[in-house]
Design an enzyme around this catalytic site. Structure first.
Site, PDB file in Angstrom:
ATOM      1  N   HIS A  42      -0.766   0.226  -6.194  1.00 57.13           N
ATOM      2  CA  HIS A  42       0.279  -0.364  -4.826  1.00 57.13           C
ATOM      3  C   HIS A  42       0.128  -1.787  -5.107  1.00 57.13           C
ATOM      4  CE1 HIS A  42       1.529  -0.424  -0.635  1.00 57.13           C
ATOM      5  NE2 HIS A  42       1.074  -1.582  -0.906  1.00 57.13           N
ATOM      6  N   GLU A  43      -0.948  -2.506  -5.182  1.00 58.69           N
ATOM      7  CA  GLU A  43      -0.680  -4.093  -5.001  1.00 58.69           C
ATOM      8  C   GLU A  43      -0.120  -4.548  -6.314  1.00 58.69           C
ATOM      9  OE1 GLU A  43      -1.207  -5.879  -2.314  1.00 58.69           O
ATOM     10  OE2 GLU A  43      -1.692  -3.955  -1.497  1.00 58.69           O
ATOM     11  N   HIS A  46       3.399  -4.972  -5.778  1.00 61.43           N
ATOM     12  CA  HIS A  46       3.971  -6.227  -5.162  1.00 61.43           C
ATOM     13  C   HIS A  46       3.718  -7.354  -6.250  1.00 61.43           C
ATOM     14  CE1 HIS A  46       3.894  -4.593  -1.216  1.00 61.43           C
ATOM     15  NE2 HIS A  46       2.818  -4.048  -1.163  1.00 61.43           N
ATOM     16  N   ASP A 136       2.887  -3.094   4.829  1.00 58.44           N
ATOM     17  CA  ASP A 136       4.190  -3.282   4.353  1.00 58.44           C
ATOM     18  C   ASP A 136       5.209  -2.967   5.245  1.00 58.44           C
ATOM     19  OD1 ASP A 136       3.313  -4.211   1.947  1.00 58.44           O
ATOM     20  OD2 ASP A 136       2.994  -2.107   1.159  1.00 58.44           O
TER      21      ASP A 136
HETATM   22 ZN   LIG Z   1       1.701  -3.259   0.205  1.00 60.05          ZN
END
Ligand SMILES: [Zn+2]
Length: 289
Positions: A42-43, A46, A136
């Site tokens: 997930h990170e 980003h 988020d």
């Molecule tokens: Zn996030």
């Protein structure tokens, strides 16, 4: 330079060690590894787009059920860029669903483990979309507020709405009987983060003014402020929108000043009490509207 690094510095929040201890004691180490893998992917979503836009990423902070990519560029960058970097995290969960599906089809991993991974993936995705900062969903809430309200108001409003969401989710969890120690700790952490955000809100707003890219071509929308001659520049800055080009019109005088004029004059003179009238008087050429 971060742009040359494959990975930024990764830090683990102290609360994670509590969860590792619980996982070891309760025999849930596999669950913990799956959760960390999902959060890490997930990170990276980003981080990939932050690097693409040349953001300065300080570090990635991992905590249970989520992480935070700390950057120096949030309020300085465009609203659109921030949307892309924010959405890139939740989007990874869709790729993860596909990845777990392929893993299940390959037969390399037991179905029970895949089921657990799918459940955590769903849980983390939905949890992350709650309108609570710094999740988020909270960042999206912040971006919506940035579009609707002047930046200073938007920052405070997003923090207040985050706190309302924390209390609401806790109440719902309590009434449906799902309020566990882990969930309680998680929300204490989120509440604490919002408290820090509240303390930092003036700093964030000043950073927004100081690093503002005052180029009319960047913004699709325009905000026209009608003010008195005696109005101080610092008070006018409080009405500036992040995602609009701000134009200031002095009442009763056909004079229009741009945000670039005001910020430039403020930074050159460094006078806190400087008024919009002072700037209008010093300008050799003014735009008549
Ligand atoms: Zn996030």
């Amino acid at each position: 330079m971060n742009s040359h690094k494959i990975l930024p510095p990764i830090h683990v929040h102290p609360i994670v060690f509590f969860f590792i201890t619980v996982a070891v004691l309760t025999g849930m180490l596999v669950d913990l590894v799956i959760i960390f893998f999902i959060v890490f992917v997930h990170e990276m979503g980003h981080y990939y787009f932050a690097r693409k836009f040349n953001w300065k990423v300080k570090r990635i902070y991992l905590w249970i059920f989520g992480g935070v990519m700390e950057t120096e560029d949030d309020a300085r960058r465009s609203w659109k860029e921030e949307w892309i970097v924010t959405i890139a995290g939740p989007m990874q969960h869709l790729f993860l669903f596909f990845f777990f599906y392929l893993l299940a089809a390959s037969g390399l991993v037991p179905d029970s483990t895949i089921n657990i991974a799918m459940q955590y993936n769903t849980f983390i995705l939905l949890g992350n979309l709650l309108p609570i900062l710094p999740l988020d969903g909270g960042r999206m809430l912040q971006l919506v507020c940035d579009d609707l309200f002047p930046f200073q108001t938007a920052v405070s409003l997003a923090i207040l709405l985050s706190c309302v969401s924390i209390v609401t989710v806790l109440f719902i969890a309590f009434f449906i009987g799902h309020l566990s120690l882990s969930l309680g700790l998680l929300f204490v952490f989120l509440f604490w983060e919002n408290r820090l955000e509240w303390k930092r809100r003036h700093y964030k707003w000043w950073k927004f003014i100081l690093y503002r890219k005052s180029d009319a071509k960047i913004y699709k929308k325009k905000s026209v402020l009608h003010v008195e001659r005696e109005r101080r520049l610092v008070d006018i800055f409080q009405q500036f929108y992040r995602n609009r080009y701000n134009v200031i019109r002095i009442n009763d005088v056909p004079i229009c000043l741009s945000e670039a004029d005001c910020i430039h004059a403020f930074l050159s003179n460094k006078l806190h009490h400087l008024t919009i009238g002072d700037i209008a008087d010093t300008k050799e050429e003014v735009n008549y509207v």
